[in-house]
Design a protein around this motif. Structure first.
Motif, PDB file in Angstrom:
ATOM      1  N   ASN A 159     -11.819 -66.295  21.118  1.00 25.69           N
ATOM      2  CA  ASN A 159     -12.260 -66.021  19.740  1.00 25.69           C
ATOM      3  C   ASN A 159     -13.118 -64.761  19.668  1.00 25.69           C
ATOM      4  OD1 ASN A 159     -10.973 -68.079  18.338  1.00 25.69           O
ATOM      5  ND2 ASN A 159     -12.574 -69.562  18.838  1.00 25.69           N
ATOM      6  N   ALA A 174     -11.997 -62.417  16.894  1.00 24.98           N
ATOM      7  CA  ALA A 174     -12.842 -62.265  15.702  1.00 24.98           C
ATOM      8  C   ALA A 174     -14.065 -61.385  15.913  1.00 24.98           C
ATOM      9  CB  ALA A 174     -13.279 -63.650  15.211  1.00 24.98           C
ATOM     10  N   ALA A 205     -18.190 -62.788  15.061  1.00 21.21           N
ATOM     11  CA  ALA A 205     -17.221 -63.629  14.344  1.00 21.21           C
ATOM     12  C   ALA A 205     -17.075 -63.216  12.884  1.00 21.21           C
ATOM     13  CB  ALA A 205     -17.626 -65.109  14.450  1.00 21.21           C
ATOM     14  N   ASP A 206     -16.948 -61.912  12.654  1.00 20.75           N
ATOM     15  CA  ASP A 206     -16.867 -61.419  11.278  1.00 20.75           C
ATOM     16  C   ASP A 206     -15.808 -60.331  11.101  1.00 20.75           C
ATOM     17  OD1 ASP A 206     -18.017 -59.379  12.712  1.00 20.75           O
ATOM     18  OD2 ASP A 206     -19.777 -59.152  11.423  1.00 20.75           O
ATOM     19  N   ARG A 207     -14.873 -60.238  12.030  1.00 16.82           N
ATOM     20  CA  ARG A 207     -13.891 -59.142  11.996  1.00 16.82           C
ATOM     21  C   ARG A 207     -13.072 -59.144  10.714  1.00 16.82           C
ATOM     22  NH1 ARG A 207     -11.361 -58.547  17.378  1.00 16.82           N
ATOM     23  NH2 ARG A 207     -13.004 -56.980  17.614  1.00 16.82           N
ATOM     24  N   PHE A 208     -12.797 -60.299  10.149  1.00 13.97           N
ATOM     25  CA  PHE A 208     -11.963 -60.380   8.950  1.00 13.97           C
ATOM     26  C   PHE A 208     -12.784 -60.736   7.713  1.00 13.97           C
ATOM     27  CE2 PHE A 208      -9.452 -61.935  12.649  1.00 13.97           C
ATOM     28  CZ  PHE A 208      -8.735 -60.761  12.861  1.00 13.97           C
ATOM     29  N   ASN A 226     -13.151 -64.050   5.158  1.00 18.23           N
ATOM     30  CA  ASN A 226     -11.975 -64.877   5.465  1.00 18.23           C
ATOM     31  C   ASN A 226     -11.802 -65.108   6.966  1.00 18.23           C
ATOM     32  OD1 ASN A 226     -11.144 -64.975   2.704  1.00 18.23           O
ATOM     33  ND2 ASN A 226     -10.261 -62.920   2.916  1.00 18.23           N
ATOM     34  N   THR A 227     -12.801 -64.723   7.753  1.00 16.71           N
ATOM     35  CA  THR A 227     -12.646 -64.807   9.209  1.00 16.71           C
ATOM     36  C   THR A 227     -12.317 -66.217   9.675  1.00 16.71           C
ATOM     37  OG1 THR A 227     -14.104 -62.910   9.643  1.00 16.71           O
ATOM     38  CG2 THR A 227     -13.811 -64.499  11.421  1.00 16.71           C
ATOM     39  N   GLU A 228     -13.102 -67.203   9.240  1.00 21.99           N
ATOM     40  CA  GLU A 228     -12.880 -68.560   9.735  1.00 21.99           C
ATOM     41  C   GLU A 228     -11.490 -69.078   9.377  1.00 21.99           C
ATOM     42  OE1 GLU A 228     -14.530 -72.999   8.702  1.00 21.99           O
ATOM     43  OE2 GLU A 228     -16.049 -71.465   9.129  1.00 21.99           O
ATOM     44  N   THR A 272      -8.832 -67.371   8.580  1.00 22.24           N
ATOM     45  CA  THR A 272      -7.801 -66.563   9.241  1.00 22.24           C
ATOM     46  C   THR A 272      -7.650 -66.955  10.701  1.00 22.24           C
ATOM     47  OG1 THR A 272      -8.236 -64.690   7.758  1.00 22.24           O
ATOM     48  CG2 THR A 272      -7.103 -64.215   9.832  1.00 22.24           C
ATOM     49  N   VAL A 273      -8.765 -67.134  11.388  1.00 19.18           N
ATOM     50  CA  VAL A 273      -8.721 -67.496  12.804  1.00 19.18           C
ATOM     51  C   VAL A 273      -8.087 -68.870  12.991  1.00 19.18           C
ATOM     52  CG1 VAL A 273     -10.168 -68.079  14.793  1.00 19.18           C
ATOM     53  CG2 VAL A 273     -10.636 -66.010  13.482  1.00 19.18           C
TER      54      VAL A 273
END
Length: 368
Positions: free
Chosen positions: A218, A222, A226-229, A232-234, A236-237
């Motif tokens: 992860n 991410a 944990a904020d790459r997207f 919507n990160t969570e 999307t992952v």
């Protein structure tokens, strides 16, 4: 007992026939009271290890940034000087609760907790409000350098660090760990086959991956925070891992019970943490390249020959003479295979890694 002294409420106990005391010390007094052996002294003349320039800032940052919900374990120290314990009562019930006086001229050396002591000193500069909060300290009567060194060895020899998987499972503050637990909750396959406590698996283990491996995957997918997207990160992952679990045929067999985790670990490369992390690296590239059509692009993964017998593809890319290679280099080389399988071109850095790998193979053939 004459002269100047510190006074603390204390609890008295006995270990190995020797009295010791537990006191509560305001954080502002910690740097003043507790000494740390000079780092210039050779190891055989010190009672502690040399301070790590990495750990102290990490702990100090943890304290100053989480000053409303931090947790610090006890310090352990030896006292070389006058001390006097006065019970609060002569009754059996309270004879070990009372007041401890320590001479200010005495020497108090930390046996365990030197990094916490240094971090407290640094954290107080950023968060002065911490000064009146307390830390518990276990005090032993000093019996010389040899005893201090033995205490340090005993304390650290018997300490057991929690596994990487448990750290992920229990860490609610770290955004990456939180994301990994959400993924675990959202993917039935992971709920069934992720090991939550251990960081390594035996050949016969019923689980397929460890939570620490998923967390590393992860991180690649991410990002560290944990904020790459974005927001919507969570979602999307979770959607990504759900789709991956759908396109690997052997994972379906495992869910149906027609194969075992041990058999997959023995026969295939996709049943190891190195490949799970490669899936994470693939996800970062694929979702960035095709934000609206990445799910369909994963279908070719079902056609890959994942067998360890497929030496031309996997050895030595992810397999060494002694088994699977979990190095960072192998993760990226495995990701290159996946990236190519879904139809994406390699980046300049990815291509450089691939070229170096192919060149090393050519050199081995020449030598052979």
């Amino acid at each position: 007992m004459s002269g100047n002294f510190y006074t603390f409420a204390a609890i008295r106990g006995v270990q190995a026939g020797t009295e010791y005391y537990v006191i509560m010390v305001p954080l502002k007094m910690v740097p003043k009271i507790f000494e740390f052996d000079s780092q210039n002294l050779p190891a055989d003349l010190r009672a502690q290890r040399v301070l790590s320039n990495v750990r102290v800032p990490q702990i100090a940052s943890y304290l100053s940034e989480n000053f409303e919900e931090y947790t610090l374990s006890s310090l352990c120290a030896s006292v070389d000087g006058d001390l006097e314990f006065s019970p609060a009562s002569d009754s059996l019930q309270f004879r070990n609760v009372g007041e401890l006086r320590l001479s200010m001229t005495g020497r108090i050396v930390l046996n365990d907790g030197q990094h916490r002591r240094a971090a407290i000193e640094e954290a107080l500069k950023a968060r002065p409000k911490l000064e009146n909060e307390t830390i518990s300290v276990v005090l032993f009567v000093d019996e010389g350098l040899e005893r201090c060194q033995q205490m340090f060895a005993d304390l650290n020899k018997n300490a057991v660090r929690p596994s990487g998987s448990l750290n992920v499972l229990y860490d609610r503050r770290n955004p990456l760990a939180r994301l990994s637990t959400r993924v675990l909750e959202g993917i039935p396959f992971f709920q069934e086959f992720i090991e939550l406590e251990k960081t390594s698996l035996s050949n016969r283990a019923k689980k397929l991956f460890t939570l620490s491996s998923l967390n590393q995957a992860n991180k690649l997918l991410a990002g560290q925070e944990a904020d790459r997207f974005g927001e919507n990160t969570e979602s999307t992952v979770i959607a990504y891992w759900r789709q991956v679990s759908e396109v690997i045929p052997d994972w379906h067999k495992l869910m149906r019970g027609t194969t075992t985790a041990g058999d997959l670990r023995k026969e295939t490369v996709h049943a190891h943490g190195v490949m799970l992390q490669a899936f994470g690296a693939l996800g970062a590239r694929l979702i960035a390249a095709k934000p609206d059509g990445w799910a369909e692009s994963l279908a070719p993964l079902a056609e890959i020959n994942w067998s360890k017998r497929n030496a031309q593809l996997w050895r030595p890319r992810v397999m060494g003479a002694r088994g699977m290679d979990g190095s960072v280099k192998s993760v990226h080389l495995a990701a290159n295979v996946l990236i190519g399988a879904v139809g994406l071109p390699l980046t300049e850095k990815e291509q450089a890694n691939e070229d170096d790998y192919l060149a090393s193979l050519a050199e081995e053939k020449v030598v052979a």
